[in-house]
Design a protein around this motif. Structure first.
Motif, PDB file in Angstrom:
ATOM      1  N   ARG A   9       8.680  48.569 -12.549  1.00 12.14           N
ATOM      2  CA  ARG A   9       9.090  49.180 -11.282  1.00 12.14           C
ATOM      3  C   ARG A   9       8.850  48.233 -10.109  1.00 12.14           C
ATOM      4  O   ARG A   9       9.575  48.303  -9.107  1.00 12.14           O
ATOM      5  N   TYR A  33      25.380  49.814 -15.616  1.00 13.14           N
ATOM      6  CA  TYR A  33      25.623  48.921 -14.485  1.00 13.14           C
ATOM      7  C   TYR A  33      24.300  48.417 -13.927  1.00 13.14           C
ATOM      8  O   TYR A  33      23.305  49.130 -13.930  1.00 13.14           O
ATOM      9  N   TYR A  35      22.996  46.954 -10.202  1.00  7.01           N
ATOM     10  CA  TYR A  35      23.266  46.719  -8.791  1.00  7.01           C
ATOM     11  C   TYR A  35      22.026  46.106  -8.144  1.00  7.01           C
ATOM     12  O   TYR A  35      20.908  46.312  -8.579  1.00  7.01           O
ATOM     13  N   GLN A  37      20.289  46.071  -4.145  1.00  5.69           N
ATOM     14  CA  GLN A  37      20.375  46.705  -2.838  1.00  5.69           C
ATOM     15  C   GLN A  37      19.631  45.876  -1.814  1.00  5.69           C
ATOM     16  O   GLN A  37      18.427  45.613  -1.956  1.00  5.69           O
ATOM     17  N   HIS A  41      23.808  45.757   3.266  1.00  5.68           N
ATOM     18  CA  HIS A  41      24.841  45.462   2.264  1.00  5.68           C
ATOM     19  C   HIS A  41      25.091  46.624   1.310  1.00  5.68           C
ATOM     20  O   HIS A  41      25.935  46.531   0.425  1.00  5.68           O
ATOM     21  N   GLY A  42      24.392  47.700   1.465  1.00  3.44           N
ATOM     22  CA  GLY A  42      24.559  48.773   0.505  1.00  3.44           C
ATOM     23  C   GLY A  42      24.105  48.314  -0.863  1.00  3.44           C
ATOM     24  O   GLY A  42      23.137  47.564  -1.001  1.00  3.44           O
ATOM     25  N   LEU A  43      24.821  48.749  -1.883  1.00  2.00           N
ATOM     26  CA  LEU A  43      24.546  48.282  -3.235  1.00  2.00           C
ATOM     27  C   LEU A  43      25.710  47.419  -3.683  1.00  2.00           C
ATOM     28  O   LEU A  43      26.874  47.753  -3.455  1.00  2.00           O
ATOM     29  N   LEU A  45      27.447  45.335  -7.011  1.00  2.00           N
ATOM     30  CA  LEU A  45      27.467  45.288  -8.466  1.00  2.00           C
ATOM     31  C   LEU A  45      27.223  43.867  -8.965  1.00  2.00           C
ATOM     32  O   LEU A  45      27.893  42.915  -8.543  1.00  2.00           O
ATOM     33  N   TYR A  48      28.173  44.725 -15.428  1.00  2.00           N
ATOM     34  CA  TYR A  48      28.244  46.026 -16.050  1.00  2.00           C
ATOM     35  C   TYR A  48      28.580  45.880 -17.525  1.00  2.00           C
ATOM     36  O   TYR A  48      29.006  44.799 -17.974  1.00  2.00           O
ATOM     37  N   PHE A  90      18.910  48.305  -9.071  1.00  2.00           N
ATOM     38  CA  PHE A  90      19.158  49.624  -9.632  1.00  2.00           C
ATOM     39  C   PHE A  90      20.066  49.515 -10.847  1.00  2.00           C
ATOM     40  O   PHE A  90      21.069  48.794 -10.836  1.00  2.00           O
ATOM     41  N   GLN A 103      28.324  58.242 -11.381  1.00  2.00           N
ATOM     42  CA  GLN A 103      27.334  57.284 -11.830  1.00  2.00           C
ATOM     43  C   GLN A 103      25.953  57.840 -11.504  1.00  2.00           C
ATOM     44  O   GLN A 103      25.712  58.319 -10.394  1.00  2.00           O
ATOM     45  N   PHE A 105      21.932  57.006 -11.182  1.00  2.00           N
ATOM     46  CA  PHE A 105      21.122  55.836 -10.906  1.00  2.00           C
ATOM     47  C   PHE A 105      19.676  56.032 -11.352  1.00  2.00           C
ATOM     48  O   PHE A 105      19.129  57.134 -11.274  1.00  2.00           O
ATOM     49  N   GLY A 106      19.082  54.927 -11.781  1.00  2.00           N
ATOM     50  CA  GLY A 106      17.673  54.920 -12.103  1.00  2.00           C
ATOM     51  C   GLY A 106      16.823  54.816 -10.849  1.00  2.00           C
ATOM     52  O   GLY A 106      17.345  54.761  -9.737  1.00  2.00           O
ATOM     53  N   PRO A 107      15.485  54.751 -11.000  1.00  2.00           N
ATOM     54  CA  PRO A 107      14.578  54.757  -9.852  1.00  2.00           C
ATOM     55  C   PRO A 107      14.446  53.414  -9.149  1.00  2.00           C
ATOM     56  O   PRO A 107      13.877  53.335  -8.072  1.00  2.00           O
TER      57      PRO A 107
END
Lengths: 114, 112
Positions: A9, A33, A35, A37, A41-43, A45, A48, A90, A103, A105-107
């Protein structure tokens, strides 16, 4: 929560060292996928996968490689970490790569490269 | 190349007020328009999504408005609550391929 875990983590590593991040799912979803962050810029890719041993590049794939030897695991490797790869990573999964599929998403994994 | 532009970057609204976030895109091939919500320390989660055959979709206090000719879609949060404080991302995509293109995000703070 969708059955997605990411490990580690949190990680701090030095420039030039290899790093592998793991994504594990229990949903048996075909698509996975990675990503990153970054603020503003957001997320974005990175890579994948559309099946075991089937992977493709995303928009920011330089410096990253991936592998998927089992449906449930998708690994992201930084062959030689650089400070520009400091980010939150992520993993996401979806049932399909076509159609209107959510989609999940994981933590996230916070990676710091010093 | 900025395919998706989201505005504003941040927003402060009083409890009970309306939050409005806009998303402009360039790729006319996009045919799926979701909004994702992200709380601190968590991954994003789908909040609401719209397909281009309708101009508006409402789910509870959340509404998407879609303007195909202007290549824009927006998220309206009615009766904003402190629990809505989060970062919101638009993420248009092509249904064939399901690769999301995220906007830069809007941090919403709802003051009690």
């Amino acid at each position: 929560d969708a059955g997605i875990t990411q490990s580690p983590r949190h990680k701090v590593t030095e420039t030039g060292t290899p790093v592998t991040l793991r994504c594990h799912q229990t949903e048996n979803h075909r698509y996975m996928y990675w990503y990153r962050q970054d603020p503003g810029h957001g997320l974005r890719l990175i890579h994948y996968s559309y099946g075991v041993k089937d992977t493709d590049k995303g928009e920011v794939s330089d410096g990253y490689s991936v592998s998927r030897s089992k449906t449930e695991d998708f690994l992201l490797t930084l062959e030689s970490a650089t400070s520009s790869q400091t980010s939150v990573y992520f993993c996401a999964i979806s049932e399909s790569g076509t159609g209107y599929y959510e989609q999940y998403f994981g933590p996230g994994t916070r990676l710091t490269v010093t | 190349q900025q395919q998706v532009k989201q505005s504003p970057q941040s927003l402060i609204v009083q409890k009970g007020g309306i939050s409005i976030i806009n998303c402009a895109y360039e790729n006319t091939a996009f045919d799926y328009f979701p909004w994702y919500q992200q709380f601190p320390g968590k991954g994003p989660a789908l909040l609401i999504a719209i397909r281009p055959d309708v101009s508006e979709k409402k789910e509870g206090r959340f509404t998407i408005s879609f303007n195909k000719s202007a290549k824009q879609f927006s998220l309206h949060i009615m009766d904003s609550q402190p629990g809505d404080s989060a970062t919101y991302f638009c993420a248009p995509s092509k249904a064939a391929g399901n690769k999301l293109t995220f906007g830069g995000g809007t941090r919403v703070l709802v003051k009690p």
